[in-house]
Design a protein around this motif. Structure first.
Motif, PDB file in Angstrom:
ATOM      1  N   GLU A 127       0.804  -1.220   0.000  1.00  0.00           N
ATOM      2  CA  GLU A 127       0.000   0.000   0.000  1.00  0.00           C
ATOM      3  C   GLU A 127       0.841   1.275   0.000  1.00  0.00           C
ATOM      4  O   GLU A 127       0.608   2.171  -0.814  1.00  0.00           O
ATOM      5  CB  GLU A 127      -0.932   0.005   1.217  1.00  0.00           C
ATOM      6  CG  GLU A 127      -1.742   1.264   1.348  1.00  0.00           C
ATOM      7  CD  GLU A 127      -2.613   1.270   2.592  1.00  0.00           C
ATOM      8  OE1 GLU A 127      -3.400   2.210   2.723  1.00  0.00           O
ATOM      9  OE2 GLU A 127      -2.504   0.361   3.420  1.00  0.00           O
ATOM     10  N   PHE A 128       1.789   1.398   0.895  1.00  0.00           N
ATOM     11  CA  PHE A 128       2.551   2.632   1.013  1.00  0.00           C
ATOM     12  C   PHE A 128       3.317   2.928  -0.275  1.00  0.00           C
ATOM     13  O   PHE A 128       3.275   4.041  -0.800  1.00  0.00           O
ATOM     14  CB  PHE A 128       3.499   2.565   2.210  1.00  0.00           C
ATOM     15  CG  PHE A 128       4.260   3.835   2.449  1.00  0.00           C
ATOM     16  CD1 PHE A 128       3.597   5.007   2.796  1.00  0.00           C
ATOM     17  CD2 PHE A 128       5.633   3.876   2.307  1.00  0.00           C
ATOM     18  CE1 PHE A 128       4.293   6.193   3.001  1.00  0.00           C
ATOM     19  CE2 PHE A 128       6.347   5.050   2.509  1.00  0.00           C
ATOM     20  CZ  PHE A 128       5.672   6.211   2.858  1.00  0.00           C
ATOM     21  N   ALA A 129       3.996   1.928  -0.807  1.00  0.00           N
ATOM     22  CA  ALA A 129       4.746   2.130  -2.055  1.00  0.00           C
ATOM     23  C   ALA A 129       3.809   2.485  -3.203  1.00  0.00           C
ATOM     24  O   ALA A 129       4.127   3.335  -4.046  1.00  0.00           O
ATOM     25  CB  ALA A 129       5.551   0.878  -2.382  1.00  0.00           C
ATOM     26  N   MET A 130       2.638   1.859  -3.235  1.00  0.00           N
ATOM     27  CA  MET A 130       1.688   2.140  -4.313  1.00  0.00           C
ATOM     28  C   MET A 130       1.165   3.575  -4.209  1.00  0.00           C
ATOM     29  O   MET A 130       1.010   4.261  -5.220  1.00  0.00           O
ATOM     30  CB  MET A 130       0.540   1.133  -4.268  1.00  0.00           C
ATOM     31  CG  MET A 130       1.003  -0.284  -4.640  1.00  0.00           C
ATOM     32  SD  MET A 130      -0.281  -1.524  -4.405  1.00  0.00           S
ATOM     33  CE  MET A 130      -1.313  -1.167  -5.818  1.00  0.00           C
ATOM     34  N   LYS A 131       0.907   4.036  -3.007  1.00  0.00           N
ATOM     35  CA  LYS A 131       0.413   5.404  -2.837  1.00  0.00           C
ATOM     36  C   LYS A 131       1.497   6.427  -3.184  1.00  0.00           C
ATOM     37  O   LYS A 131       1.196   7.507  -3.688  1.00  0.00           O
ATOM     38  CB  LYS A 131      -0.133   5.597  -1.426  1.00  0.00           C
ATOM     39  CG  LYS A 131      -1.462   4.880  -1.245  1.00  0.00           C
ATOM     40  CD  LYS A 131      -2.065   5.103   0.113  1.00  0.00           C
ATOM     41  CE  LYS A 131      -3.425   4.427   0.185  1.00  0.00           C
ATOM     42  NZ  LYS A 131      -4.026   4.547   1.507  1.00  0.00           N
ATOM     43  N   LYS A 132       2.747   6.086  -2.951  1.00  0.00           N
ATOM     44  CA  LYS A 132       3.834   6.972  -3.373  1.00  0.00           C
ATOM     45  C   LYS A 132       3.867   7.071  -4.895  1.00  0.00           C
ATOM     46  O   LYS A 132       4.080   8.149  -5.451  1.00  0.00           O
ATOM     47  CB  LYS A 132       5.176   6.467  -2.824  1.00  0.00           C
ATOM     48  CG  LYS A 132       5.340   6.760  -1.350  1.00  0.00           C
ATOM     49  CD  LYS A 132       6.552   6.167  -0.670  1.00  0.00           C
ATOM     50  CE  LYS A 132       7.826   6.128  -1.388  1.00  0.00           C
ATOM     51  NZ  LYS A 132       8.965   5.614  -0.612  1.00  0.00           N
ATOM     52  N   LEU A 133       3.619   5.952  -5.574  1.00  0.00           N
ATOM     53  CA  LEU A 133       3.576   5.979  -7.039  1.00  0.00           C
ATOM     54  C   LEU A 133       2.394   6.827  -7.532  1.00  0.00           C
ATOM     55  O   LEU A 133       2.527   7.565  -8.513  1.00  0.00           O
ATOM     56  CB  LEU A 133       3.480   4.557  -7.593  1.00  0.00           C
ATOM     57  CG  LEU A 133       4.755   3.723  -7.473  1.00  0.00           C
ATOM     58  CD1 LEU A 133       4.468   2.271  -7.816  1.00  0.00           C
ATOM     59  CD2 LEU A 133       5.843   4.288  -8.379  1.00  0.00           C
ATOM     60  N   LEU A 134       1.261   6.736  -6.854  1.00  0.00           N
ATOM     61  CA  LEU A 134       0.113   7.582  -7.215  1.00  0.00           C
ATOM     62  C   LEU A 134       0.471   9.053  -7.072  1.00  0.00           C
ATOM     63  O   LEU A 134       0.160   9.871  -7.945  1.00  0.00           O
ATOM     64  CB  LEU A 134      -1.100   7.261  -6.344  1.00  0.00           C
ATOM     65  CG  LEU A 134      -1.861   5.987  -6.665  1.00  0.00           C
ATOM     66  CD1 LEU A 134      -2.912   5.716  -5.596  1.00  0.00           C
ATOM     67  CD2 LEU A 134      -2.524   6.078  -8.032  1.00  0.00           C
ATOM     68  N   ALA A 135       1.123   9.382  -5.955  1.00  0.00           N
ATOM     69  CA  ALA A 135       1.523  10.768  -5.716  1.00  0.00           C
ATOM     70  C   ALA A 135       2.525  11.251  -6.772  1.00  0.00           C
ATOM     71  O   ALA A 135       2.572  12.437  -7.096  1.00  0.00           O
ATOM     72  CB  ALA A 135       2.124  10.915  -4.322  1.00  0.00           C
ATOM     73  N   ALA A 136       3.290  10.313  -7.342  1.00  0.00           N
ATOM     74  CA  ALA A 136       4.285  10.661  -8.364  1.00  0.00           C
ATOM     75  C   ALA A 136       3.673  10.746  -9.762  1.00  0.00           C
ATOM     76  O   ALA A 136       4.366  11.048 -10.720  1.00  0.00           O
ATOM     77  CB  ALA A 136       5.416   9.645  -8.358  1.00  0.00           C
ATOM     78  N   GLY A 137       2.366  10.450  -9.874  1.00  0.00           N
ATOM     79  CA  GLY A 137       1.715  10.622 -11.161  1.00  0.00           C
ATOM     80  C   GLY A 137       1.174   9.374 -11.826  1.00  0.00           C
ATOM     81  O   GLY A 137       0.528   9.460 -12.875  1.00  0.00           O
ATOM     82  N   GLU A 138       1.446   8.195 -11.275  1.00  0.00           N
ATOM     83  CA  GLU A 138       0.847   6.980 -11.849  1.00  0.00           C
ATOM     84  C   GLU A 138      -0.673   7.064 -11.677  1.00  0.00           C
ATOM     85  O   GLU A 138      -1.160   7.598 -10.690  1.00  0.00           O
ATOM     86  CB  GLU A 138       1.377   5.727 -11.149  1.00  0.00           C
ATOM     87  CG  GLU A 138       2.832   5.443 -11.414  1.00  0.00           C
ATOM     88  CD  GLU A 138       3.107   5.044 -12.854  1.00  0.00           C
ATOM     89  OE1 GLU A 138       2.215   4.473 -13.506  1.00  0.00           O
ATOM     90  OE2 GLU A 138       4.222   5.305 -13.326  1.00  0.00           O
ATOM     91  N   THR A 139      -1.412   6.530 -12.630  1.00  0.00           N
ATOM     92  CA  THR A 139      -2.878   6.632 -12.538  1.00  0.00           C
ATOM     93  C   THR A 139      -3.571   5.303 -12.281  1.00  0.00           C
ATOM     94  O   THR A 139      -4.684   5.279 -11.768  1.00  0.00           O
ATOM     95  CB  THR A 139      -3.449   7.241 -13.827  1.00  0.00           C
ATOM     96  OG1 THR A 139      -3.089   6.416 -14.934  1.00  0.00           O
ATOM     97  CG2 THR A 139      -2.943   8.659 -14.017  1.00  0.00           C
ATOM     98  N   ARG A 140      -2.940   4.192 -12.638  1.00  0.00           N
ATOM     99  CA  ARG A 140      -3.522   2.872 -12.403  1.00  0.00           C
ATOM    100  C   ARG A 140      -2.423   1.935 -11.916  1.00  0.00           C
ATOM    101  O   ARG A 140      -1.425   1.739 -12.602  1.00  0.00           O
ATOM    102  CB  ARG A 140      -4.134   2.291 -13.670  1.00  0.00           C
ATOM    103  CG  ARG A 140      -5.349   3.033 -14.116  1.00  0.00           C
ATOM    104  CD  ARG A 140      -5.918   2.405 -15.363  1.00  0.00           C
ATOM    105  NE  ARG A 140      -7.174   3.032 -15.676  1.00  0.00           N
ATOM    106  CZ  ARG A 140      -8.160   2.422 -16.294  1.00  0.00           C
ATOM    107  NH1 ARG A 140      -8.040   1.184 -16.667  1.00  0.00           N
ATOM    108  NH2 ARG A 140      -9.268   3.064 -16.538  1.00  0.00           N
ATOM    109  N   ILE A 141      -2.648   1.365 -10.738  1.00  0.00           N
ATOM    110  CA  ILE A 141      -1.643   0.497 -10.143  1.00  0.00           C
ATOM    111  C   ILE A 141      -2.346  -0.720  -9.553  1.00  0.00           C
ATOM    112  O   ILE A 141      -3.386  -0.593  -8.914  1.00  0.00           O
ATOM    113  CB  ILE A 141      -0.879   1.219  -9.016  1.00  0.00           C
ATOM    114  CG1 ILE A 141      -0.260   2.509  -9.534  1.00  0.00           C
ATOM    115  CG2 ILE A 141       0.175   0.310  -8.405  1.00  0.00           C
ATOM    116  CD1 ILE A 141       0.270   3.386  -8.433  1.00  0.00           C
ATOM    117  N   ALA A 142      -1.750  -1.882  -9.732  1.00  0.00           N
ATOM    118  CA  ALA A 142      -2.273  -3.101  -9.129  1.00  0.00           C
ATOM    119  C   ALA A 142      -1.117  -3.934  -8.611  1.00  0.00           C
ATOM    120  O   ALA A 142      -0.022  -3.916  -9.173  1.00  0.00           O
ATOM    121  CB  ALA A 142      -3.072  -3.905 -10.150  1.00  0.00           C
ATOM    122  N   ALA A 143      -1.369  -4.638  -7.513  1.00  0.00           N
ATOM    123  CA  ALA A 143      -0.363  -5.547  -6.963  1.00  0.00           C
ATOM    124  C   ALA A 143      -1.063  -6.787  -6.429  1.00  0.00           C
ATOM    125  O   ALA A 143      -2.109  -6.699  -5.782  1.00  0.00           O
ATOM    126  CB  ALA A 143       0.416  -4.868  -5.846  1.00  0.00           C
TER     127      ALA A 143
END
Length: 181
Positions: free
Chosen positions: A5-21
């Motif tokens: 979760e934390f790493a994924m939210k950092k990616l969202l904050a960096a501009g990623e729009t769709r992330i799945a793990a």
């Protein structure tokens, strides 16, 4: 906790729009009947999407069954999660929070169907299904959506024909004189 979760939210904050793990994770605190120290997690995020997008994602998971998708590690993980989220009275709470609205009848029917299709008939899953049907039999629907998903859940769960017939009559009684709902 090794949740992504934390790493994924950092990616969202960096501009990623769709992330799945889909990850094997461990936790070092909560333990008990509903909390395993080691489990598989499916987690996904969509930036700037309405909650309906998440609902579509969940419906697409249900579509796996329609396509004949066989039970596997992913469906096992989802069934374990869904079963663990069942309330003591047999229903599932809607995962959506105000101002969004969703029906506990919808959540219960969809959860029941997913467990039925992918639960592999384990005793814990049979108990969850029986509890869900019992809740659907006694709960009073308020909206057309409630009535429709109550009927679907009762049908999928194998409720007695007289119970399903009563649910059909209840649904039809909500239809307006002009034929609309």
């Amino acid at each position: 906790h090794t949740s992504p979760e934390f790493a994924m939210k950092k990616l969202l904050a960096a501009g990623e729009t769709r992330i799945a793990a889909f990850a094997h994770v461990w936790r070092n605190r909560e333990r008990g009947a509903l909390h395993s120290p080691e489990f598989t997690m499916l987690e996904w995020y969509r930036a700037a999407e309405p909650y309906e997008a998440l609902m579509r994602d969940c419906a697409n998971l249900m579509g796996l069954a329609a396509e004949g998708h066989r039970a596997d590690q992913a469906t096992d993980a989802i069934v374990r999660l869904v079963t663990a989220m069942q309330m003591p009275d047999g229903r599932w709470r809607s995962p959506y929070r105000p101002p969004s609205e969703a029906s506990e009848f919808t959540a219960t029917a969809v959860a029941l169907r997913g467990i039925q299709l992918y639960g592999n008939g384990k005793p814990i899953h049979r108990r969850a299904l029986a509890a869900a049907v019992s809740w659907l039999e006694s709960a009073q629907p308020n909206t057309t959506e409630d009535r429709v998903f109550r009927l679907l859940g009762l049908t999928w769960g194998g409720a007695a024909q007289r119970v399903r017939d009563a649910a059909i009559r209840d649904l039809l009684s909500a239809q307006r004189a002009d034929g609309a709902w």
